[in-house]
Design an enzyme around this catalytic site. Structure first.
Site, PDB file in Angstrom:
ATOM      1  N   GLU A 172      41.378   3.357 -41.997  1.00  0.00           N
ATOM      2  CA  GLU A 172      40.729   2.542 -40.962  1.00  0.00           C
ATOM      3  C   GLU A 172      39.326   3.034 -40.651  1.00  0.00           C
ATOM      4  O   GLU A 172      39.142   3.876 -39.758  1.00  0.00           O
ATOM      5  CB  GLU A 172      41.561   2.570 -39.660  1.00  0.00           C
ATOM      6  N   GLU A 260      49.484  -1.443 -42.673  1.00  0.00           N
ATOM      7  CA  GLU A 260      50.000  -0.819 -41.446  1.00  0.00           C
ATOM      8  C   GLU A 260      50.019  -1.849 -40.322  1.00  0.00           C
ATOM      9  O   GLU A 260      49.083  -2.623 -40.180  1.00  0.00           O
ATOM     10  CB  GLU A 260      49.078   0.355 -41.057  1.00  0.00           C
TER      11      GLU A 260
HETATM   12  C1  IDC Z   1      48.721   7.327 -34.340  1.00  0.00           C
HETATM   13  C2  IDC Z   1      50.092   7.938 -34.206  1.00  0.00           C
HETATM   14  C3  IDC Z   1      50.072   9.016 -33.182  1.00  0.00           C
HETATM   15  C4  IDC Z   1      49.008  10.015 -33.554  1.00  0.00           C
HETATM   16  C5  IDC Z   1      47.681   9.353 -33.752  1.00  0.00           C
HETATM   17  C6  IDC Z   1      46.672  10.344 -34.310  1.00  0.00           C
HETATM   18  O1  IDC Z   1      51.016   6.942 -33.914  1.00  0.00           O
HETATM   19  O2  IDC Z   1      51.318   9.660 -33.071  1.00  0.00           O
HETATM   20  O3  IDC Z   1      48.919  11.008 -32.559  1.00  0.00           O
HETATM   21  O4  IDC Z   1      47.789   8.299 -34.672  1.00  0.00           O
HETATM   22  O5  IDC Z   1      45.428  10.075 -33.920  1.00  0.00           O
HETATM   23  C7  IDC Z   1      46.310   3.287 -36.197  1.00  0.00           C
HETATM   24  C8  IDC Z   1      46.206   4.436 -37.118  1.00  0.00           C
HETATM   25  C9  IDC Z   1      47.362   5.373 -36.957  1.00  0.00           C
HETATM   26  C10 IDC Z   1      47.740   5.505 -35.497  1.00  0.00           C
HETATM   27  C11 IDC Z   1      48.251   4.144 -35.024  1.00  0.00           C
HETATM   28  C12 IDC Z   1      48.735   4.136 -33.587  1.00  0.00           C
HETATM   29  O6  IDC Z   1      46.050   4.056 -38.469  1.00  0.00           O
HETATM   30  O7  IDC Z   1      47.005   6.622 -37.470  1.00  0.00           O
HETATM   31  O8  IDC Z   1      48.789   6.418 -35.399  1.00  0.00           O
HETATM   32  N1  IDC Z   1      47.189   3.184 -35.208  1.00  0.00           N
HETATM   33  O9  IDC Z   1      47.702   4.508 -32.730  1.00  0.00           O
HETATM   34  N2  IDC Z   1      45.536   2.228 -36.189  1.00  0.00           N
HETATM   35  C13 IDC Z   1      45.899   1.444 -35.150  1.00  0.00           C
HETATM   36  C14 IDC Z   1      46.957   2.040 -34.518  1.00  0.00           C
END
Ligand code: IDC
Length: 462
Positions: A172, A260
């Site tokens: 992302e 995702e």
């Molecule tokens: C989130 C995880 C969380 C973690 C965080 C790290 O769910 O546990 O602490 O990342 O920064 C994304 C991302 C993905 C995110 C997820 C939810 O690709 O890494 O995971 N998210 O926030 N994009 C949109 C949402």
């Protein structure tokens, strides 16, 4: 004049027929193929295709960060996801910049080993696998471009002959990184991958946390085959507006892959929005877009598919699942998960009839309600009812059940359970300790596992 009319009617007929054939094509089913049959994938127009020339749709789940939750990369877990959850793809999320990240303080060798294991387990279990260079707090993939080049040079060399591998080169991009910047990075990484793997599918992230597929559609990468573009959504945050962006991009010919998504909000936490989630699924299914759910872990957050008190790393049953997990299982299979593993051997015919033990005014009836084999063990579900044979209410009940062998108590309900060596102790809960005159307590039950011969020890019965 008459002839003219015929021709005109004929023309109308041709239009109708053509219209129908276009419609038929749009409604054509997408195959849910597995590598053993569908083989190497490629892209035609906006669609992912299998080696038999069929339009294929991948549906599966993403790991959480493999540095933090490596334990779910195990073959039993993958097997269950493939056999019981119908996943034909799994994504290995390798963060690049967060703590333990590949480009910061992570153990690169260990992370590559985990990726390697994930690829092998997926191959063994007949699933496609996405190697995800999970940029996030690093905003712009250019920040670690050199590391990305080295990483993708290595993995593409290693897995070039694995037909199940898909490369996702920047999860992302965000923080104002433009499509031009991403494209520039992507072209260089694609070139690196293509040196070793001439045709593997490569998925490229898009601006603003992989949402702006319209920008990619307006200016797609040219000169390479089998390139797809990432769109991510979290249903409680991203709704109609983002769906329209996706739809327009796909209609313009862009091959989109939802590597995702979550059904909660963009933090990965918060409330679930089922209505929006279902709208997304409907649209992705209509266009044959592949989608991968975030995330396979027991982290205490809504998007994790396991409850945070679930310590298991495979063989999940419905009680282990969070609400997101239950939704996902049902969406992927069309069924609610039952606690009996679907591919376990059902031995119900062999279940013996109940037997009754009398103790004072109470008679306890114990019967095996279900019996199945799973994970090399025999599972027995027992049902217990307690009948008060007297004309007075009875307060409290307890029972010891001796077994012929050692066992493991895997579940128990409507009673307090304690497992001793070969003996199970069960006593009343507060809410069912009082049994009215001639009344009955039912719905008490438990599941134990052990050897194939495990049964109640009648000689030792108390
Ligand atoms: C989130 C995880 C969380 C973690 C965080 C790290 O769910 O546990 O602490 O990342 O920064 C994304 C991302 C993905 C995110 C997820 C939810 O690709 O890494 O995971 N998210 O926030 N994009 C949109 C949402």
């Amino acid at each position: 004049m008459k002839k003219m009319r015929m021709t005109f009617l004929g023309l109308i007929l041709i239009f109708i027929l053509q219209g129908n054939s276009i419609l038929a094509e749009e409604n054509q089913e997408f195959v849910h193929g597995y590598p053993s049959e569908s083989g190497k994938l490629h892209v035609e127009g906006n669609q992912l295709m299998d080696s038999l020339g069929r339009r294929i749709q991948l549906k599966g789940i993403s790991t959480h960060g493999i540095a933090w939750f490596p334990e779910y990369i195990n073959e039993d877990c993958f097997r269950q996801l493939r056999e019981e959850w119908n996943c034909n793809v799994i994504r290995l999320a390798m963060y690049t910049a967060e703590s333990g990240g590949y480009c910061t303080d992570g153990d690169q060798e260990e992370l590559k080993r985990l990726v390697g294991q994930g690829v092998e387990y997926a191959a063994n279990q007949d699933m496609y696998v996405i190697i995800d260079w999970h940029i996030l707090s690093d905003n712009d993939p250019d920040l670690y471009r050199e590391q990305a080049k080295d990483f993708f040079a290595e993995v593409s060399l290693e897995y070039a002959d694995h037909d199940n591998v898909i490369y996702e080169i920047c999860n992302e991009p965000n923080g104002g990184t433009s499509w031009q910047q991403i494209r520039d990075y992507a072209e260089e990484i694609i070139e690196v991958i293509r040196t070793n793997d001439s045709d593997g599918v490569i998925v490229v992230g898009t601006p603003n946390w992989s949402q702006m597929v319209d920008q990619a559609a307006a200016d797609p990468i040219i000169g390479y085959d089998n390139i797809m573009y990432t769109l991510h959504f979290y249903a409680a945050t991203h709704k109609e507006e983002l769906r329209n962006i996706m739809k327009t991009a796909v209609e313009q010919g862009l091959p989109v892959f939802v590597t995702e998504y979550g059904i909660c909000d963009a933090s990965g936490n918060g409330a679930i929005d089922r209505e929006q989630a279902n709208e997304w699924v409907r649209l992705m299914d209509e266009y044959g877009i592949s989608y991968v759910a975030w995330n396979l872990s027991n982290k205490n957050e809504t998007s994790a598919i396991l409850r945070s008190d679930c310590g298991k790393v495979a063989d999940f049953v419905s009680e282990d699942l969070s609400d997101s997990g239950k939704w996902l299982f049902q969406m992927l299979t069309g069924e609610e998960m039952t606690d009996v593993s679907e591919n376990s051997e059902d031995l119900r015919e062999q279940v013996p009839a109940g037997k009754t033990v009398q103790e004072g005014n109470l008679s306890y009836t114990i019967s095996v309600k279900n019996h199945w084999e799973a994970n090399g063990e025999s599972y027995y579900q027992y049902d217990l009812s307690i009948q008060n044979d007297s004309n007075e209410k009875q307060e409290g009940w307890e029972l010891q059940i001796p077994f012929t062998d050692t066992f493991h108590l895997s579940d128990g309900w409507n009673g307090d359970y304690q497992a001793g060596e070969n003996v199970l102790y069960i006593s009343a809960k507060d809410y069912n300790r009082v049994i009215p005159a001639n009344g009955r307590v039912t719905d008490v039950g438990f599941i134990i596992s052990g050897s194939a011969e495990l049964t109640v020890d009648e000689k030792g019965e108390q």
